[in-house]
Design an enzyme around this catalytic site. Structure first.
Site, PDB file in Angstrom:
ATOM      1  N   CYS A 297     170.567  19.968 127.243  1.00 37.66           N
ATOM      2  CA  CYS A 297     171.679  19.931 128.209  1.00 37.66           C
ATOM      3  C   CYS A 297     172.786  18.999 127.739  1.00 37.66           C
ATOM      4  O   CYS A 297     173.981  19.299 127.890  1.00 37.66           O
ATOM      5  CB  CYS A 297     171.179  19.466 129.572  1.00 37.66           C
ATOM      6  SG  CYS A 297     169.912  20.521 130.258  1.00 37.66           S
TER       7      CYS A 297
HETATM    8  C1  BEZ Z   1     166.584  20.086 127.663  1.00 32.13           C
HETATM    9  O1  BEZ Z   1     167.704  20.113 128.184  1.00 32.13           O
HETATM   10  O2  BEZ Z   1     166.435  19.647 126.541  1.00 32.13           O
HETATM   11  C2  BEZ Z   1     165.394  20.642 128.376  1.00 32.13           C
HETATM   12  C3  BEZ Z   1     165.270  20.492 129.760  1.00 32.13           C
HETATM   13  C4  BEZ Z   1     164.136  21.000 130.390  1.00 32.13           C
HETATM   14  C5  BEZ Z   1     163.153  21.646 129.656  1.00 32.13           C
HETATM   15  C6  BEZ Z   1     163.312  21.807 128.284  1.00 32.13           C
HETATM   16  C7  BEZ Z   1     164.435  21.301 127.637  1.00 32.13           C
END
Ligand code: BEZ
Length: 219
Positions: free
Chosen positions: A46
């Site tokens: 994110c």
């Molecule tokens: C991420 O943004 O890296 C992420 C968030 C939740 C689950 C897997 C990856």
């Protein structure tokens, strides 16, 4: 009830964002909006995605497109997180609002829940959903990715350009199309109409069926 999908009117929800309260329809106004959800603040994929969105913001703005992020944590957390996002993507400024949804009601209404992540945690977690909303407040296109797959902003921009070409002319864009390349004339346009609509001319592809349906033009 089936979830929100293309062709549906986006609910006119009132959102708490890093830039104050926003009503979705007012925010869309007469333009386009990309509403994109994220599983959570301070998560790796994110953080890269929000930075990339900020880096592409001017390209979207030139095409009359505003951005609206959404992550479930609260506004204060988003504001703290923005410092990390901007540090990770030097030169980018997160000028678009990020909505909060601590009660998870908004992601349910916008069909942005990741079923797998929901199972492993007690509360609903947003998927990487992205809706492109048109001036008529309807969803024109949706991407739905799991939390583990970061999106490609070049593809988001390409999709916007395709939608805008299709809205302006009776055309569609072929596989792997890039802006500036020829487009195809929609199948419901007769050859008589095509001659009038595309005075610049068009080229039909000679196919074994001899059916005249694959017609390229430049707009
Ligand atoms: C991420 O943004 O890296 C992420 C968030 C939740 C689950 C897997 C990856």
């Amino acid at each position: 009830m089936p979830g929100l999908t293309i062709g549906d009117t986006i609910p006119n929800l009132e959102l708490d964002t890093t830039q104050g309260r926003i009503k979705i329809h007012d925010y869309v106004g007469n333009g386009y909006v990309i509403l994109f959800s994220h599983p959570g603040d301070f998560t790796p994929v994110c953080t890269t995605e929000l930075g990339k969105m900020a880096a592409y913001a001017d390209e979207f703005s030139k095409r009359g497109v505003k951005l609206l992020g959404l992550s479930c944590d609260d506004v204060q957390s988003h504001k703290e997180w923005i410092k990390d996002i901007e540090a990770y993507t030097p030169g980018c400024h997160v000028k678009y609002p990020i909505a909060a949804d601590p009660t998870r009601e908004i992601i349910q209404q916008l069909n942005m829940v990741d079923p797998d992540e929901t199972e492993s945690s007690k509360c609903a977690v947003p998927s990487r959903a992205l809706h492109i909303i048109g001036p008529d407040k309807r969803i024109k296109l949706s991407f739905l990715y799991p939390a583990s797959t970061g999106r490609n902003m070049d593809e988001v921009l390409r999709a916007v350009e395709s939608l805008q070409q299709a809205a302006k002319h009776k055309v569609a864009t072929p596989a792997n199309w890039k802006p500036g390349e020829p487009v195809v004339i929609k199948p419901d346009v007769s050859s008589e109409e095509a001659k009038k609509l595309f005075p610049q001319g068009y080229k039909s592809v000679d196919l074994p069926s001899k059916k005249d349906y694959l017609r390229f033009t430049n707009v």
